[in-house]
Structure formats: structure tokens, C-alpha cells
Scaffold this motif. Structure first.
Motif, PDB file in Angstrom:
ATOM      1  N   PRO A  28      -6.881   2.408  11.850  1.00 54.04           N
ATOM      2  CA  PRO A  28      -6.033   1.436  11.149  1.00 54.04           C
ATOM      3  C   PRO A  28      -6.749   0.116  10.917  1.00 54.04           C
ATOM      4  O   PRO A  28      -7.656  -0.244  11.659  1.00 54.04           O
TER       5      PRO A  28
ATOM      6  N   GLN B  33      -1.077  -1.545   5.597  1.00 56.25           N
ATOM      7  CA  GLN B  33      -1.767  -0.622   6.513  1.00 56.25           C
ATOM      8  C   GLN B  33      -2.143   0.636   5.745  1.00 56.25           C
ATOM      9  O   GLN B  33      -1.525   0.968   4.731  1.00 56.25           O
ATOM     10  N   LYS B  34      -3.160   1.345   6.203  1.00 54.03           N
ATOM     11  CA  LYS B  34      -3.602   2.537   5.500  1.00 54.03           C
ATOM     12  C   LYS B  34      -2.530   3.630   5.532  1.00 54.03           C
ATOM     13  O   LYS B  34      -1.987   3.948   6.601  1.00 54.03           O
ATOM     14  N   ALA B  35      -2.277   4.218   4.387  1.00 55.50           N
ATOM     15  CA  ALA B  35      -1.233   5.247   4.298  1.00 55.50           C
ATOM     16  C   ALA B  35      -1.544   6.422   5.220  1.00 55.50           C
ATOM     17  O   ALA B  35      -0.639   6.977   5.857  1.00 55.50           O
ATOM     18  N   ARG B  72       3.598   5.612   2.111  1.00 54.85           N
ATOM     19  CA  ARG B  72       3.137   5.047   0.841  1.00 54.85           C
ATOM     20  C   ARG B  72       3.818   3.714   0.558  1.00 54.85           C
ATOM     21  O   ARG B  72       3.192   2.773   0.077  1.00 54.85           O
ATOM     22  N   TYR B  74       5.003   1.398   2.691  1.00 55.21           N
ATOM     23  CA  TYR B  74       4.492   0.288   3.497  1.00 55.21           C
ATOM     24  C   TYR B  74       3.029  -0.027   3.173  1.00 55.21           C
ATOM     25  O   TYR B  74       2.625  -1.181   3.192  1.00 55.21           O
ATOM     26  N   SER B  75       2.252   0.999   2.876  1.00 57.92           N
ATOM     27  CA  SER B  75       0.829   0.735   2.585  1.00 57.92           C
ATOM     28  C   SER B  75       0.665  -0.076   1.307  1.00 57.92           C
ATOM     29  O   SER B  75      -0.348  -0.750   1.122  1.00 57.92           O
ATOM     30  N   GLN B  76       1.655  -0.012   0.441  1.00 58.89           N
ATOM     31  CA  GLN B  76       1.528  -0.718  -0.832  1.00 58.89           C
ATOM     32  C   GLN B  76       2.193  -2.093  -0.856  1.00 58.89           C
ATOM     33  O   GLN B  76       2.211  -2.761  -1.891  1.00 58.89           O
TER      34      GLN B  76
END
Lengths: 84, 84
Positions: A28, B33-35, B72, B74-76
Motif C-alpha cells: 500500500p 490507496q491502490k485498488a 475502485r 476509494y482508490s479514485q
């Protein structure tokens, strides 16, 4: 102001980057994450309460001072841009 | 473009915010954060491999589709500013 570079940053940086932008799949981003969350995550890895093979291998017997230094370092880095 | 709001966003948002900026102590930011990391974290909570009482109580039997939608989303979102 950015805090001084933590003594133990090198090993973390291999996966999470020096500025908390993850360098490998699965790791992360840490940049801009809450310091209290990072502190607690590090304690959990150290004490075996949170299990992730890479983290458990990497962390070793990290002191409260080292852990605090790392949590503050990463929390104060500029976060990644939103991404797909 | 921001994806449509996930059907199951409400419960997540109580602690992590609708846009992934944490609302309570102890909860991490999720914005940007990273998906792939978020997807795997949700699977680990669902399957009991990662243990955190609040997450285990909240997650229930989340489907792969729901989980993907949340990761997706939250990562965006735009990440929090760096902070002390």
C-alpha cells in the motif's frame, strides 16, 4: 516541516518508497496516512497480531522510538494522486 | 471519471468517509490507496485472514463485485493532504 529521515527507512522504502508511494504490487501507499494508524499497524506486525509474511520478515524487533519515527515520516509525505 | 457510488458504501463511510478521508481515530484514510491493496484487504477481512473486530463485524458476506466496486471507488478519490 518534514521530520528527519528515519534510521530504519531503507528497508521500508524498498516496497513503500522513501516518500510512501508504493513501489511494488500488493504494497500500500503510506504517504499521508494517519500517523496513529501507521504506528498501530507497525506494532501489530511487530507483535504478530497482524500477519503478512513480508512485513513480519522485515520488521524485526522495532523499538517504539523507531516505529514512531517511521509513522511520522510517512504521515507527513505528500500522498499519491488518485488513480485507477 | 469517478465510478458510480457503491451500493455498500454507507457502512464503510461511517468510519472511512464517503471520499476515503477517515472520520474516527484508528481508521485509516482510503482515498487514493491502490485498488489492488484495498481489494485484497477486503478479501482478508471477509475471509478472516486479517483480524480487526470492527472490520470483521462490518463486512459480512461481501461479494467479489461489491468488493471490487468499493476498492475502485476509494482508490479514485483524492487523497488527504499530508498531515502531522
Amino acid at each position: 516541516a518534514t521530520p528527519p529521515k528515519p534510521a530504519r527507512l531503507g528497508l521500508c522504502a524498498a516496497c513503500h518508497g522513501e516518500t510512501g508511494i508504493a513501489q511494488i504490487p500488493g504494497a500500500p501507499h503510506l504517504a499521508g496516512q494517519k500517523a496513529d494508524y501507521l504506528r498501530e499497524a507497525l506494532r501489530q506486525y511487530r507483535d504478530g497480531r497482524r500477519k503478512a509474511p513480508i512485513m513480519q520478515a522485515a520488521i524485526g524487533p522495532v523499538s517504539e522510538a523507531d516505529l514512531d519515527e517511521l509513522a511520522r515520516w510517512y504521515s507527513q509525505q505528500a500522498p499519491a494522486k488518485a488513480q485507477p
